[in-house]
Design a protein around this motif. Structure first.
Motif, PDB file in Angstrom:
ATOM      1  N   THR A 161       2.212  -9.346  39.776  1.00  0.00           N
ATOM      2  CA  THR A 161       1.175  -8.564  40.447  1.00  0.00           C
ATOM      3  C   THR A 161       0.139  -9.471  41.109  1.00  0.00           C
ATOM      4  N   VAL A 171       1.674  -3.601  45.768  1.00  0.00           N
ATOM      5  CA  VAL A 171       1.727  -3.816  44.324  1.00  0.00           C
ATOM      6  C   VAL A 171       2.110  -2.497  43.664  1.00  0.00           C
ATOM      7  N   ASP A 173       2.316  -2.255  40.142  1.00  0.00           N
ATOM      8  CA  ASP A 173       1.800  -2.240  38.779  1.00  0.00           C
ATOM      9  C   ASP A 173       0.771  -1.121  38.674  1.00  0.00           C
ATOM     10  N   LYS A 176      -2.904  -2.084  37.785  1.00  0.00           N
ATOM     11  CA  LYS A 176      -3.638  -2.712  38.890  1.00  0.00           C
ATOM     12  C   LYS A 176      -3.987  -1.704  39.973  1.00  0.00           C
TER      13      LYS A 176
END
Length: 184
Positions: A161, A171, A173, A176
């Motif tokens: 990430t 990204v 994730d 995040k």
């Protein structure tokens, strides 16, 4: 920050091209180039499908021009690189789909496209449509597996990430993403 991200992405892309050109003849098995598939999957996850395609194209053209490699350097890389990135994005960040994209894109599509290129344009005789499939699939399984393990390790170490964010890449994730939406 946007300019730095673009510059960082271009520098990383250029490094991947350089690494791909240098390691391809060193870590090669006759009829296969597993490290090209490692580069394809890694680029697809870290940079996205377009950059992965361009990386495979650049590596292939350089290998053809300076190493005398036949057009298999292109047909055996560009389809897998692009499909790897496309499937990674379509799956919302599942690394296994980047691996599968490389196997399908190169191992099947690239291998089949290689037949007319090598038979008609390169003058190779005695080939069939499926001639390149076994070696291309074997190469993608080797290089793609190495990339899968490498990327999973980066993910476990919470670095995947960070690298994607530094490169300005999508990204996936969820933690995040939630943090980013709270900051906005």
């Amino acid at each position: 920050m946007v300019q730095n991200t673009k510059l960082t992405k271009m520098i990383f892309w250029a490094m991947m091209v350089a690494v791909g050109v240098v390691i391809s003849p060193l870590l090669r098995i006759e009829g296969m180039c597993p490290m090209a598939h490692f580069i394809n999957v890694t680029c697809a996850v870290l940079l996205g499908p377009w950059y992965a395609f361009l990386c495979a194209l650049a590596i292939g053209l350089i290998r053809m021009a300076f190493m005398g490699i036949p057009p298999l350097a292109l047909t055996g890389a560009v389809f897998g690189a692009a499909l790897s990135g496309i499937l990674y994005r379509a799956s919302k960040g599942k690394i296994i789909f980047a691996f599968l994209g490389e196997v399908i894109g190169t191992g099947i599509i690239g291998a089949i496209v290689s037949y007319p290129v090598m038979a008609l344009l390169w003058g190779r005789t005695g080939l069939t449509w499926l001639f390149y499939v076994p070696s291309f699939i074997a190469g993608t399984l080797i290089g793609g597996s190495i990339a899968f393990l490498f990327l999973k390790q980066l993910q476990r170490m919470k670095l995947l990430t960070k690298f994607q964010q530094a490169l300005g890449t999508q990204v996936y994730d969820k933690v995040k993403q939630a943090e980013s939406s709270l900051k906005q």
